[in-house]
Structure formats: structure tokens, C-alpha cells
Motif scaffolding. Structure first.
Motif, PDB file in Angstrom:
ATOM      1  N   VAL A 179       0.838  -1.204   0.000  1.00 47.13           N
ATOM      2  CA  VAL A 179       0.000   0.000   0.000  1.00 47.13           C
ATOM      3  C   VAL A 179       0.873   1.254   0.000  1.00 47.13           C
ATOM      4  O   VAL A 179       0.588   2.216  -0.724  1.00 47.13           O
ATOM      5  N   ALA A 180       1.952   1.252   0.785  1.00 49.90           N
ATOM      6  CA  ALA A 180       2.852   2.412   0.806  1.00 49.90           C
ATOM      7  C   ALA A 180       3.500   2.627  -0.557  1.00 49.90           C
ATOM      8  O   ALA A 180       3.648   3.768  -1.013  1.00 49.90           O
ATOM      9  N   GLY A 181       3.897   1.535  -1.216  1.00 49.91           N
ATOM     10  CA  GLY A 181       4.483   1.666  -2.547  1.00 49.91           C
ATOM     11  C   GLY A 181       3.506   2.245  -3.551  1.00 49.91           C
ATOM     12  O   GLY A 181       3.874   3.096  -4.375  1.00 49.91           O
ATOM     13  N   VAL A 182       2.257   1.810  -3.489  1.00 49.20           N
ATOM     14  CA  VAL A 182       1.237   2.362  -4.385  1.00 49.20           C
ATOM     15  C   VAL A 182       1.032   3.851  -4.093  1.00 49.20           C
ATOM     16  O   VAL A 182       0.892   4.666  -5.022  1.00 49.20           O
ATOM     17  N   HIS A 183       1.025   4.213  -2.818  1.00 44.90           N
ATOM     18  CA  HIS A 183       0.848   5.634  -2.463  1.00 44.90           C
ATOM     19  C   HIS A 183       1.998   6.474  -3.005  1.00 44.90           C
ATOM     20  O   HIS A 183       1.769   7.562  -3.557  1.00 44.90           O
TER      21      HIS A 183
END
Length: 313
Positions: A179-183
Motif C-alpha cells: 500500500v505504501a508503494g502504491v501511495h
């Protein structure tokens, strides 16, 4: 004019005074008050819509919920937070995001460097890199739910190279990083624009001198670009940290819903759960106050470290 009468003296027309003289005659008080008058609307908006609600929220965090609604309870809400496993998980994830922060800043910084150095196709890259920033987090989350599915395209590519499938959104040890990478992918376009604005103030003769001296690209970045963009890097660090801690709710809600096993909880998601699902606004206010203090302390620490590194550089 009758004979013998004295001629009427003709008064000369008054000489128009320059505007500067008129302003000086009004005195220095007007000049001192002018900046305050111009800034007053913005200050009133900030105080009325930012600082005053913040003060009310902090005050509300010391009151109770349910049967003790509105009653002073001291630090009970904060004690409850420290004893809540969900909030401790959220704090642990905050620590992980802070560790990932240099990567989230380095990616747009390097891309801005390549664009500034006019690598082939830099005009196309600039538009492509910024495009995700205009997408809604809900749309981004829905797209990556399909891409990161267990039988999705990402795992198919991994299977081709022999790395096997990864449960990106179902593994508690992996989901928060996914999720952090997508953000970061969806938001680094704004940081890229800020870096490009910083490059506009960088003296190009310094890079030319570095090339003449035989400096490599990594050496030019370390000794010329980074010191020249110290203030820009500080700004991007702080704004990126704020985005990681306060702008991931949409992705979390769409991609994981806080799961699996509550492993992707962040303070903002915890606040929404306490307020929206459990109807505990005082506890949610305490969590909001804790999040504000975390951002303040981490931001000040980052600025201090970057300033020290800039002086040493």
C-alpha cells in the motif's frame, strides 16, 4: 483695473507633489501597518479553520465517551490508546513509513535530476510521471487491487522469472509495504514538480564546472545538486511525511480495509474507525492529537538532520 489701483498679485499654481512625498507625509505608521493588513485575511482563515479546531480537538481529547460524554477524564483516553493493540500496530506502521521516507523522496529527486539534465525523452517522462497525481485514490486503489491480486499480472510476471507468486494484499508482513508503494507511485508527481522548481534556482555553471573537473554523475549529485537543493529537499521530506501519515486513508479503505489481521492500520484509519464505527469521538480526538505530535516531532527531527547534513556538506 481702474487707474491708480495696485495690481493684484498673481499667485503661482501649486507645484504637484510626487506620490513618494505624499506617502512620506503620511508617516511611517501606514507603512508598518500595511503588511499586517494584507496578511490579516490569511491569518484569520488559518486561525479559524486550522488552529482553533486543533485547540478544540486537543481539549476534547481529555473528555469521555459514552456514559461519560463531555466529562473530564484526564489522560484516560491516552492510556486507552497505549493499551490498544490496534493503535500500537498503527504506531509500528508509522515507524515503517518513516524508514521508507528517504526512498519516497529519493525517487522523485532522481527523476527530476534526469529531467533537468535533459535525458532523451525527458518531455514525455515529465507528463507520464505527473499523470498519477491527478487520479483519485479510489481509482488508484481499484486498479492496483487488480494488478496485485494473487492471480494478477504482477504475480504472472514473477512466475515467468521464477520468483513465484506473492500475496501482496493478503500477507500481513507485505500488505503495508504494498500500500505504501502504491501511495508513493500515485503521489510522487507533486514532489517531482517541487524538485523541478528547485532546479530552476540552481546555478547551472556549478554543474558545468563539475563536468570540467571530471566529476561523475553521482559525485555531481552529492556535491553540487544536493547542497544546492537543501531547502527543497527539506520541504519535500516534510510534505511527503505528512502525505504518508494523513493521505493514505483512501488507499487503505479500498485496498485492504485495514487488514489483513489489522496489519495495515495507520493512525488516520484508526481515527476513522473509532469515530465512524465505534462512536468514540473523544478517543478519536486523542488519537488525532497523538498523530499531530508524531508529525511535529518527526518533522522537526528531519529538518534538524537535513540542516546538519547541509552544513557538513
Amino acid at each position: 483695473m481702474p487707474p491708480g489701483a495696485a495690481p493684484t498679485p498673481v499667485r503661482p499654481a501649486p507645484t504637484p507633489q510626487p506620490l513618494g512625498a505624499v506617502a512620506r507625509r503620511r508617516g511611517p505608521r501606514t507603512e508598518l501597518l500595511a503588511p499586517f493588513v494584507l496578511v490579516a485575511p490569511a491569518v484569520l482563515i488559518i486561525v479559524g479553520l486550522r488552529l482553533w479546531p486543533l485547540v478544540l480537538g486537543i481539549n476534547f481529547s481529555f473528555t469521555g465517551d459514552g456514559d461519560r460524554n463531555g466529562m473530564p477524564v484526564g489522560l484516560d483516553n491516552y492510556v486507552t490508546l497505549l493499551g490498544d493493540p490496534l493503535f500500537r500496530t498503527a504506531l509500528r506502521n508509522v515507524g515503517l513509513l518513516v524508514l521508507l521516507l528517504p526512498v519516497a523522496v529519493a525517487i522523485p529527486g532522481l527523476l527530476a535530476t534526469f529531467i533537468y539534465l535533459r535525458t532523451p525523452g525527458h518531455r514525455v517522462y515529465r507528463a507520464v510521471y505527473f499523470f498519477p497525481a491527478v487520479l483519485s485514490p479510489v481509482i488508484v486503489g481499484a486498479i492496483f487491487n487488480l494488478l496485485l491480486a494473487y492471480d494478477g499480472p504482477f504475480n504472472e510476471v514473477l512466475a515467468v522469472v521464477g520468483l513465484g507468486p506473492v500475496d501482496w494484499l493478503g500477507d500481513p508482513d507485505v500488505a503495508i509495504f504494498a500500500v505504501a508503494g502504491v501511495h508513493v507511485w500515485a503521489t510522487f508527481g507533486m514532489a517531482l514538480v517541487v524538485f523541478l522548481a528547485g532546479f530552476a534556482n540552481l546555478d547551472p555553471s556549478l554543474l558545468d564546472a563539475a563536468r570540467v573537473d571530471g566529476a561523475s554523475l553521482p559525485q555531481s549529485i552529492r556535491h553540487v545538486i544536493v547542497p544546492g537543493l537543501t531547502r527543497t529537499i527539506q520541504f519535500v521530506f516534510v510534505t511527503t511525511m505528512i502525505g504518508l501519515l494523513t493521505s493514505m486513508f483512501g488507499l487503505l479503505f479500498v485496498m485492504t480495509g485495514g487488514g489483513p489481521e489489522a496489519s495495515t492500520y495507520l493512525p488516520e484509519y484508526y481515527i476513522w474507525v473509532q469515530q465512524g464505527q465505534f462512536n468514540q469521538p473523544a478517543l478519536a480526538s486523542a488519537a488525532s492529537t497523538a498523530l499531530f505530535l508524531i508529525m511535529l516531532l518527526v518533522g522537526l527531527a528531519q529538518i534538524g538532520v537535513l540542516r546538519r547534513a547541509g552544513r557538513e556538506g
